[in-house]
Motif scaffolding. Structure first.
Motif, short mmCIF file in Angstrom:
data_model
loop_
_atom_site.label_atom_id
_atom_site.label_comp_id
_atom_site.label_asym_id
_atom_site.label_seq_id
_atom_site.Cartn_x
_atom_site.Cartn_y
_atom_site.Cartn_z
N VAL A 138 45.74 34.89 40.87
CA VAL A 138 44.30 34.85 41.42
C VAL A 138 43.30 34.63 40.43
O VAL A 138 43.49 35.49 39.17
CB VAL A 138 44.37 36.19 42.29
CG1 VAL A 138 44.65 37.28 41.29
CG2 VAL A 138 43.11 36.22 42.91
N SER A 139 42.27 33.99 40.61
CA SER A 139 40.97 34.22 39.86
C SER A 139 40.14 35.03 40.49
O SER A 139 39.59 34.97 41.45
CB SER A 139 40.37 32.65 39.59
OG SER A 139 41.48 31.80 38.92
N ALA A 140 39.57 35.90 39.55
CA ALA A 140 38.42 36.89 40.06
C ALA A 140 37.67 37.24 39.17
O ALA A 140 37.65 36.90 38.06
CB ALA A 140 39.47 38.09 40.67
N SER A 141 36.36 37.78 39.42
CA SER A 141 35.27 38.21 38.78
C SER A 141 35.21 39.71 38.63
O SER A 141 35.96 40.51 39.37
CB SER A 141 34.14 37.75 39.07
OG SER A 141 34.02 36.63 39.40
N VAL A 142 34.64 40.32 37.61
CA VAL A 142 34.51 41.70 37.49
C VAL A 142 33.89 42.41 38.48
O VAL A 142 32.88 41.66 39.03
CB VAL A 142 33.80 42.03 35.95
CG1 VAL A 142 33.59 43.63 36.02
CG2 VAL A 142 34.48 41.69 35.05
N GLY A 143 34.19 43.25 39.23
CA GLY A 143 33.82 44.10 40.18
C GLY A 143 34.45 43.41 41.64
O GLY A 143 34.27 44.08 42.61
N ASP A 144 35.15 42.34 41.48
CA ASP A 144 35.83 42.04 42.83
C ASP A 144 37.06 42.71 43.14
O ASP A 144 37.61 43.78 42.58
CB ASP A 144 36.52 40.46 42.44
CG ASP A 144 35.57 39.37 42.59
OD1 ASP A 144 35.81 38.11 42.11
OD2 ASP A 144 34.41 39.82 42.96
N ARG A 145 37.37 42.71 44.37
CA ARG A 145 38.58 43.60 45.12
C ARG A 145 39.52 42.56 45.19
O ARG A 145 39.46 41.53 45.57
CB ARG A 145 38.31 43.90 46.37
CG ARG A 145 39.23 44.69 47.32
CD ARG A 145 38.95 45.22 48.58
NE ARG A 145 39.87 46.03 49.29
CZ ARG A 145 40.06 47.30 49.26
NH1 ARG A 145 39.02 47.91 48.60
NH2 ARG A 145 40.86 48.09 50.09
N VAL A 146 40.70 43.00 44.36
CA VAL A 146 42.02 42.27 44.23
C VAL A 146 43.13 42.78 44.95
O VAL A 146 43.57 44.00 44.92
CB VAL A 146 42.21 41.81 42.89
CG1 VAL A 146 43.82 41.13 42.79
CG2 VAL A 146 41.39 41.13 42.38
N THR A 147 43.76 41.96 46.06
CA THR A 147 44.84 42.59 46.78
C THR A 147 46.14 41.62 46.33
O THR A 147 46.16 40.33 46.34
CB THR A 147 44.91 42.64 48.22
OG1 THR A 147 43.55 43.38 48.32
CG2 THR A 147 45.85 43.10 48.90
N ILE A 148 47.48 42.18 46.05
CA ILE A 148 48.50 41.41 45.78
C ILE A 148 49.59 42.08 46.60
O ILE A 148 49.63 43.12 46.97
CB ILE A 148 49.28 41.55 44.37
CG1 ILE A 148 47.79 41.22 43.29
CG2 ILE A 148 50.44 41.08 44.02
CD1 ILE A 148 48.19 41.57 41.77
N THR A 149 50.35 40.98 47.26
CA THR A 149 51.37 41.37 48.18
C THR A 149 52.86 41.24 47.71
O THR A 149 53.17 40.50 47.02
CB THR A 149 51.24 40.54 49.58
OG1 THR A 149 49.74 41.03 50.00
CG2 THR A 149 52.07 40.87 50.71
#
Lengths: 107, 119
Positions: A11-22
């Motif tokens: 997953v590519s994300a930015s600082v401050g993002d909400r990240v969910t892993i299943t």
């Protein structure tokens, strides 16, 4: 053996993002599910055990939830030090299998 | 200091044997299960084996059964992994890890020891 299906693989994300892993398991594991963080060249670090128990010293932006065969790791607001690979692991019945890993990188 | 320190890795020929050791310090070793977990270069984590505090209960991943033997010496605060009939699929960094007393998470890891299998 208990099969583990972890998603997404990256997953590519930015600082401050909400990240969910299943993490899904092939059978009920009685909530014996742990989450680990691993950075390159380093040993894994335990973040969460028993599906939702945050380890001492781990920031509260990390949380674990789920039961039965479906579990999630959530990072509520991604920080620069959170870019890493994350693994789930079941410890209900040997072999204590790991998921395939999720790499969190910078968008 | 609470720590686990692995040793014994190195270069071994296909079909050869190697003995890994894990030295524990700073905690009550005989209260904990201990696992070996490996990671091939660029790959994910694979649980290999674990042993209970008394040393009389051991489990292995299928690929290790009959080739690997885990053992412990509580007097010396150490766990060993004897590996034989090694092949290229066994090449990896091997970590020993302590199981938490209550919730089964692997809460303390060593720095790892690298096993290379090559002729």
């Amino acid at each position: 053996d208990t099969q583990m299906t972890q998603s997404p693989s990256s997953v590519s994300a930015s600082v401050g993002d909400r990240v969910t892993i299943t993490c899904r398991t092939s059978q009920d594991i009685n909530n014996w599910l742990a989450w680990y963080q691993q950075k390159p060249g380093r040993a894994p670090k335990l973040l969460i055990s028993a599906a939702s128990s945050l380890q001492s010293g781990v920031p509260s932006r990390f949380s674990g939830s789920g039961s039965g065969t479906h579990f999630t790791l959530t990072i509520s607001s991604l920080q620069p030090e959170d870019f890493a690979t994350y693994y789930c692991q079941q410890a209900n019945m040997s072999p204590d299998t790991f998921g395939q890993g999720t790499k969190v990188d910078m968008k | 200091e609470v720590q686990l320190v692995e040793s014994g890795g190195g270069l071994v020929q296909p079909g050869g044997s190697l003995r890994l050791s894990c030295a524990a310090s700073g905690f009550t070793f005989h209260n904990h299960w201990v696992s070996w977990v490996r990671q091939a270069p660029g790959k994910g984590l694979e649980w290999v084996a674990h042993i209970n505090p008394d040393g009389n209960l051991k489990n292995y991943v299928d690929s290790a059964k009959g080739r690997f033997t885990i053992s412990r010496d509580n007097a010396k605060n150490s766990v060993n992994l004897q590996m034989s009939s090694l092949n290229s699929a066994d090449a990896a960094t091997y970590y020993c890890a302590r199981t938490a007393a209550v919730d089964r998470g692997l809460d303390l890891w060593g720095q790892g020891t690298l096993v290379t299998v090559s002729s």
